[in-house]
Scaffold this motif. Structure first.
Motif, PDB file in Angstrom:
ATOM      1  N   ASN A  42     -46.280-106.333  61.209  1.00  9.42           N
ATOM      2  CA  ASN A  42     -46.658-107.735  61.446  1.00  9.42           C
ATOM      3  C   ASN A  42     -48.166-107.809  61.658  1.00  9.42           C
ATOM      4  OD1 ASN A  42     -46.413-110.448  61.791  1.00  9.42           O
ATOM      5  ND2 ASN A  42     -45.073-110.366  63.580  1.00  9.42           N
ATOM      6  N   GLN A  45     -50.021-110.938  63.564  1.00  7.42           N
ATOM      7  CA  GLN A  45     -49.817-111.051  65.009  1.00  7.42           C
ATOM      8  C   GLN A  45     -50.621-109.969  65.744  1.00  7.42           C
ATOM      9  OE1 GLN A  45     -45.912-110.194  66.768  1.00  7.42           O
ATOM     10  NE2 GLN A  45     -45.964-112.167  67.787  1.00  7.42           N
ATOM     11  N   ASP A 102     -53.210-116.989  59.065  1.00  5.57           N
ATOM     12  CA  ASP A 102     -51.849-116.769  59.555  1.00  5.57           C
ATOM     13  C   ASP A 102     -51.051-118.072  59.546  1.00  5.57           C
ATOM     14  OD1 ASP A 102     -49.579-115.826  60.803  1.00  5.57           O
ATOM     15  OD2 ASP A 102     -50.496-115.609  62.772  1.00  5.57           O
ATOM     16  N   LEU A 105     -51.337-120.207  55.541  1.00  3.37           N
ATOM     17  CA  LEU A 105     -50.771-119.729  54.289  1.00  3.37           C
ATOM     18  C   LEU A 105     -49.249-119.859  54.343  1.00  3.37           C
ATOM     19  CD1 LEU A 105     -52.221-118.585  51.815  1.00  3.37           C
ATOM     20  CD2 LEU A 105     -51.556-116.332  52.582  1.00  3.37           C
ATOM     21  N   VAL A 106     -48.744-120.980  53.818  1.00  5.32           N
ATOM     22  CA  VAL A 106     -47.305-121.228  53.845  1.00  5.32           C
ATOM     23  C   VAL A 106     -46.818-121.340  52.405  1.00  5.32           C
ATOM     24  CG1 VAL A 106     -45.477-122.743  54.685  1.00  5.32           C
ATOM     25  CG2 VAL A 106     -47.571-122.483  56.010  1.00  5.32           C
ATOM     26  N   SER A 107     -45.750-120.598  52.087  1.00  7.10           N
ATOM     27  CA  SER A 107     -45.175-120.612  50.739  1.00  7.10           C
ATOM     28  C   SER A 107     -46.271-120.442  49.683  1.00  7.10           C
ATOM     29  CB  SER A 107     -44.399-121.904  50.482  1.00  7.10           C
ATOM     30  OG  SER A 107     -43.481-122.133  51.512  1.00  7.10           O
ATOM     31  N   LYS A 122     -51.235-127.645  70.153  1.00  6.98           N
ATOM     32  CA  LYS A 122     -50.733-126.789  71.217  1.00  6.98           C
ATOM     33  C   LYS A 122     -51.867-126.508  72.192  1.00  6.98           C
ATOM     34  CE  LYS A 122     -46.754-126.739  69.677  1.00  6.98           C
ATOM     35  NZ  LYS A 122     -45.871-127.666  70.368  1.00  6.98           N
ATOM     36  N   PHE A 124     -52.536-124.159  74.293  1.00  3.37           N
ATOM     37  CA  PHE A 124     -53.147-122.822  74.368  1.00  3.37           C
ATOM     38  C   PHE A 124     -54.138-122.621  73.225  1.00  3.37           C
ATOM     39  CE2 PHE A 124     -52.155-119.417  71.385  1.00  3.37           C
ATOM     40  CZ  PHE A 124     -51.190-119.998  70.572  1.00  3.37           C
ATOM     41  N   SER A 178     -44.327-114.579  80.184  1.00  5.87           N
ATOM     42  CA  SER A 178     -43.903-114.742  81.568  1.00  5.87           C
ATOM     43  C   SER A 178     -44.709-113.855  82.512  1.00  5.87           C
ATOM     44  CB  SER A 178     -42.417-114.400  81.683  1.00  5.87           C
ATOM     45  OG  SER A 178     -42.013-114.509  83.020  1.00  5.87           O
TER      46      SER A 178
ATOM     47  N   GLU B 143     -40.654-116.006  68.357  1.00  7.20           N
ATOM     48  CA  GLU B 143     -42.109-115.854  68.232  1.00  7.20           C
ATOM     49  C   GLU B 143     -42.633-116.246  66.855  1.00  7.20           C
ATOM     50  OE1 GLU B 143     -42.482-111.972  71.208  1.00  7.20           O
ATOM     51  OE2 GLU B 143     -42.479-111.691  69.050  1.00  7.20           O
ATOM     52  N   TRP B 145     -41.435-114.766  63.659  1.00 12.50           N
ATOM     53  CA  TRP B 145     -41.269-113.813  62.552  1.00 12.50           C
ATOM     54  C   TRP B 145     -39.774-113.601  62.315  1.00 12.50           C
ATOM     55  CZ3 TRP B 145     -38.695-109.460  64.273  1.00 12.50           C
ATOM     56  CH2 TRP B 145     -38.811-109.145  65.643  1.00 12.50           C
ATOM     57  N   TYR B 191     -38.893-110.410  85.664  1.00  7.83           N
ATOM     58  CA  TYR B 191     -37.661-110.956  85.086  1.00  7.83           C
ATOM     59  C   TYR B 191     -36.503-110.633  86.007  1.00  7.83           C
ATOM     60  CZ  TYR B 191     -40.745-111.089  81.100  1.00  7.83           C
ATOM     61  OH  TYR B 191     -41.813-111.338  80.283  1.00  7.83           O
ATOM     62  N   TRP B 258     -33.871-115.655  79.998  1.00  5.98           N
ATOM     63  CA  TRP B 258     -35.037-116.426  79.559  1.00  5.98           C
ATOM     64  C   TRP B 258     -35.014-117.843  80.106  1.00  5.98           C
ATOM     65  CZ3 TRP B 258     -39.378-114.528  78.550  1.00  5.98           C
ATOM     66  CH2 TRP B 258     -39.477-113.250  77.961  1.00  5.98           C
ATOM     67  N   ALA B 261     -36.470-117.350  83.433  1.00  2.00           N
ATOM     68  CA  ALA B 261     -37.889-116.989  83.465  1.00  2.00           C
ATOM     69  C   ALA B 261     -38.785-118.173  83.076  1.00  2.00           C
ATOM     70  CB  ALA B 261     -38.153-115.804  82.524  1.00  2.00           C
ATOM     71  N   PRO B 277     -40.462-127.937  68.159  1.00  2.00           N
ATOM     72  CA  PRO B 277     -41.423-126.865  68.417  1.00  2.00           C
ATOM     73  C   PRO B 277     -41.193-126.215  69.773  1.00  2.00           C
ATOM     74  CG  PRO B 277     -42.476-129.012  68.685  1.00  2.00           C
ATOM     75  CD  PRO B 277     -41.082-129.279  68.220  1.00  2.00           C
ATOM     76  N   HIS B 278     -41.557-124.953  69.858  1.00  2.00           N
ATOM     77  CA  HIS B 278     -41.666-124.286  71.150  1.00  2.00           C
ATOM     78  C   HIS B 278     -42.829-124.980  71.863  1.00  2.00           C
ATOM     79  CE1 HIS B 278     -42.920-121.087  73.926  1.00  2.00           C
ATOM     80  NE2 HIS B 278     -41.689-120.647  73.830  1.00  2.00           N
ATOM     81  N   PRO B 279     -42.816-125.077  73.205  1.00  2.00           N
ATOM     82  CA  PRO B 279     -43.934-125.762  73.876  1.00  2.00           C
ATOM     83  C   PRO B 279     -45.293-125.188  73.504  1.00  2.00           C
ATOM     84  CG  PRO B 279     -42.180-125.294  75.443  1.00  2.00           C
ATOM     85  CD  PRO B 279     -41.769-124.661  74.140  1.00  2.00           C
ATOM     86  N   ARG B 280     -45.342-123.921  73.105  1.00  2.00           N
ATOM     87  CA  ARG B 280     -46.642-123.334  72.835  1.00  2.00           C
ATOM     88  C   ARG B 280     -46.947-123.110  71.358  1.00  2.00           C
ATOM     89  NH1 ARG B 280     -46.574-118.326  75.964  1.00  2.00           N
ATOM     90  NH2 ARG B 280     -44.350-118.674  76.198  1.00  2.00           N
ATOM     91  N   TRP B 281     -45.969-123.275  70.486  1.00  2.00           N
ATOM     92  CA  TRP B 281     -46.283-123.138  69.054  1.00  2.00           C
ATOM     93  C   TRP B 281     -45.224-123.867  68.228  1.00  2.00           C
ATOM     94  CZ3 TRP B 281     -45.296-118.768  72.133  1.00  2.00           C
ATOM     95  CH2 TRP B 281     -44.031-118.233  72.007  1.00  2.00           C
ATOM     96  N   SER B 282     -45.579-124.086  66.972  1.00  2.00           N
ATOM     97  CA  SER B 282     -44.661-124.768  66.058  1.00  2.00           C
ATOM     98  C   SER B 282     -43.554-123.798  65.645  1.00  2.00           C
ATOM     99  CB  SER B 282     -45.447-125.207  64.827  1.00  2.00           C
ATOM    100  OG  SER B 282     -44.569-125.468  63.764  1.00  2.00           O
ATOM    101  N   THR B 285     -42.544-122.952  60.591  1.00  2.00           N
ATOM    102  CA  THR B 285     -42.651-121.864  59.613  1.00  2.00           C
ATOM    103  C   THR B 285     -42.455-120.523  60.302  1.00  2.00           C
ATOM    104  OG1 THR B 285     -45.039-121.646  59.945  1.00  2.00           O
ATOM    105  CG2 THR B 285     -44.306-123.166  58.204  1.00  2.00           C
ATOM    106  N   ARG B 287     -43.011-115.977  59.601  1.00  2.00           N
ATOM    107  CA  ARG B 287     -43.443-114.888  58.744  1.00  2.00           C
ATOM    108  C   ARG B 287     -42.288-113.925  58.562  1.00  2.00           C
ATOM    109  NH1 ARG B 287     -47.607-114.487  57.865  1.00  2.00           N
ATOM    110  NH2 ARG B 287     -49.038-114.506  58.553  1.00  2.00           N
ATOM    111  N   ARG B 294     -46.577-117.287  55.171  1.00  2.00           N
ATOM    112  CA  ARG B 294     -45.415-117.769  55.913  1.00  2.00           C
ATOM    113  C   ARG B 294     -44.445-118.469  54.970  1.00  2.00           C
ATOM    114  NH1 ARG B 294     -45.480-118.871  61.465  1.00  2.00           N
ATOM    115  NH2 ARG B 294     -47.003-117.547  62.461  1.00  2.00           N
ATOM    116  N   ASP B 296     -41.129-121.595  55.064  1.00  2.00           N
ATOM    117  CA  ASP B 296     -40.555-122.649  55.893  1.00  2.00           C
ATOM    118  C   ASP B 296     -39.335-122.115  56.631  1.00  2.00           C
ATOM    119  OD1 ASP B 296     -42.384-124.651  55.261  1.00  2.00           O
ATOM    120  OD2 ASP B 296     -41.329-125.135  53.404  1.00  2.00           O
TER     121      ASP B 296
END
Lengths: 224, 320
Positions: A42, A45, A102, A105-107, A122, A124, A178, B143, B145, B191, B258, B261, B277-282, B285, B287, B294, B296
């Motif tokens: 990956n 990431q 990252d 680049l989609v499809s 977002k 962050f 966490s 995450e 992927w 945890y 989770w 946590a 979406p996750h609160p921190r990312w979409s 899409t 990988r 990426r 869909d």
């Protein structure tokens, strides 16, 4: 001539700084070449995490120079603020560039809307972007010409590095799942370093240090 | 009261196509060669490549190279060297090394709670009493992927039918082994160990809810949740709890590790959903491991036809 002059002006500490700052990039390239597992499987990431970590560490080191001088009277670290800050910007730029590819680049096509969403929707990412914009402005003005042109404003502008540090730590805190121990360590260090710059604190620390060294010198003189 | 299988739970054809009865030896060696070459090693491998641990072992077996959508299987080496398994370490590439030597025999799985017929199965029972099928499912990590993995296993409903849930049973609660000596990550106080996951009983009865004992025709390796794990392909990967020692039928919604946590980020349902979406990312899409760009993300990870009915009338934004 100019070459020799610049060579002569480089202290061992500066050489170590440049080599150390380039090390994470060299290490990343080496691991990529060697097919290190996470980079193989990956790569986006992993490369994002590594460049982000290098950027925040270098930014913290850049911010540590002044407090080190206040605490220990070690002036030699002061010229390191600029290269450390610029290297922090370099890693932040690579970090953001990887983030763009990252997320964009989609499809098999570049989706700029996806980049926009990933950056601005977002918190962050947004706070990380804010830190990046500050570092960009500071890197662009980290030259003699800008200092001369901006005069007093140069110092005002470059005080934004504190904001960049705070944003970078918040970016990290908001990113982790966490276990926030690592970002909190950066947060604690940053708080300490910023506290040392408060004029009253700074004055007290410097006075205490000078009294201590004078006292030591006095005892050394009297015993000889 | 025993659970009856309704006609809506009978496997649709295209899912059946990716669930083949696994017959040891037949046609497997021919395809494993193709898979081996797909596990391509890194550029510039060194002279010590003879003892490189990245090459897939020769005993991996798989009947086909794609899932029912035509997506290629993720290489054996990626599936077994890139893992989220915090009980060993939070470093994904570090899990395989930390998990080496983790002993999974003897291993017992207690199935009880609100059932008429509680039972304890040894891992050998689980491998022999139930027909092991190859099931090729996409695994979508929260995450962002994903992988395509040829699991070996059987439907969770088969175990539940054996223990006969009572009419009070509404949920199934799963628990991972708790043993900080063997699972050093469990010493982390961040945890609330052990790892707990849960499904609503009707979700658990869906034939796609799988109990896996292997992948690529081999027993599960420790890093993949040996010897016995859950695979819920339409939900984010963290629902697919690993190294299970306890399955309990309960009447209230279990609180997963989770959910405990980070309750605002991880809900009970955790269905793969590009719209939420996750609160921190979409989550729009993902990988696919092995691909550069990426792709869909599909609603319910592409298994909507089989599972969407479970959530009729539910607000999936609310029940994330």
């Amino acid at each position: 001539m100019a070459k020799r002059k610049s060579k002569n002006s480089w202290t061992p500490l500066q050489i170590i700084t440049h080599l150390g700052a380039l090390f994470p990039l060299a290490w990343l390239a080496w691991d990529f070449w060697q097919g290190q597992t996470a980079l193989l499987i990956n790569p986006f990431q992993e490369a994002t995490l590594r460049t982000g970590e290098a950027a925040i560490i270098l930014l913290m080191l850049s911010l540590a120079c002044t407090p080190i001088n206040i605490l220990f009277g070690f002036k030699q670290v002061l010229p390191l603020r600029k290269p450390l800050g610029n290297y922090a910007f370099m890693y932040a730029a690579i970090h953001f560039a990887i983030f763009i590819v990252d997320n964009g680049l989609v499809s098999n096509s570049l989706d700029l809307w996806a980049v926009y969403e990933a950056t601005f929707e977002k918190r962050f990412a947004l706070v990380g972007f804010a830190a990046f914009v500050i570092l960009l402005a500071l890197a662009l003005t980290s030259n003699q010409w800008s200092m001369r042109t901006l005069r007093k404003n140069w110092k005002r502008l470059h005080r934004f590095v504190y904001a960049a540090g705070i944003f970078a730590v918040i970016h990290f805190v908001w990113l982790v799942k966490s276990d926030i121990r690592e970002p909190l360590i950066y947060g604690a260090l940053l708080t300490l370093m910023l506290a040392l710059r408060i004029p009253a604190v700074r004055k007290w620390v410097v006075n205490t240090r000078q009294n201590l060294t004078q006292g030591r010198q006095a005892t050394a003189n009297s015993s000889s | 009261m025993a659970i009856k299988i309704s006609s809506s739970e009978i496997t649709p054809e295209h899912v059946y196509l990716s669930r083949r009865k696994f017959m040891i030896g037949i046609g497997a060696l021919a395809t494993s060669a193709a898979v081996l070459s797909a596990c391509g090693n890194q550029v510039g491998s060194t002279a010590s490549s003879a003892n490189s641990n990245e090459a897939a072992p020769e005993d991996i077996k798989v009947s086909t190279n794609t899932d029912e959508l035509g997506d290629e299987l993720t290489s054996f080496s990626a599936v077994t060297s890139y893992n989220n398994f915090y009980e060993f370490t939070t470093s994904k590439e570090g899990v395989a090394g930390m998990a080496e030597g983790f002993s999974t025999s003897p291993w017992e799985v207690e199935v009880g709670g609100l059932v008429n017929n509680p039972k304890t199965f040894s891992i050998d029972d689980l491998r022999t009493k139930f027909d092991q099928e190859e099931r090729i499912y996409r695994l979508r990590c929260v995450e962002g992927w994903s992988m395509v993995i040829p699991w070996m296993g059987f439907s969770l409903s088969e175990i539940l039918e054996e223990v006969e849930p009572t009419s009070q049973a509404k949920y199934v609660r799963f628990e991972t082994l708790y043993d900080p000596d063997r699972l050093p990550g469990q010493s982390s106080r961040w945890y609330d160990w052990p790892y707990v996951e849960g499904l609503r009983l009707d979700e658990a009865m869906n034939p796609l809810a799988t109990m896996a004992t292997g992948l690529y025709g081999k027993h599960l390796l420790p890093q993949n949740g040996a010897p016995f794990r859950l695979v819920v392909p339409w939900k984010y990967g963290f629902k697919s709890i690993k190294s299970i020692v306890k399955i309990e039928l309960v009447d209230t919604m279990p609180v997963s590790l989770w959910m405990d946590a980070a309750p605002n980020e991880y809900g009970f349902y955790a269905n793969v959903n590009p719209e939420v979406p996750h609160p921190r990312w979409s989550q729009a899409t993902e990988r696919r491991i092995g691909e550069f760009g990426r792709r869909d993300t599909l609603p319910f990870n592409g298994y909507g036809e089989e599972v969407a009915y479970l959530y009729d009338g539910m607000d999936l934004r609310e029940n994330f």
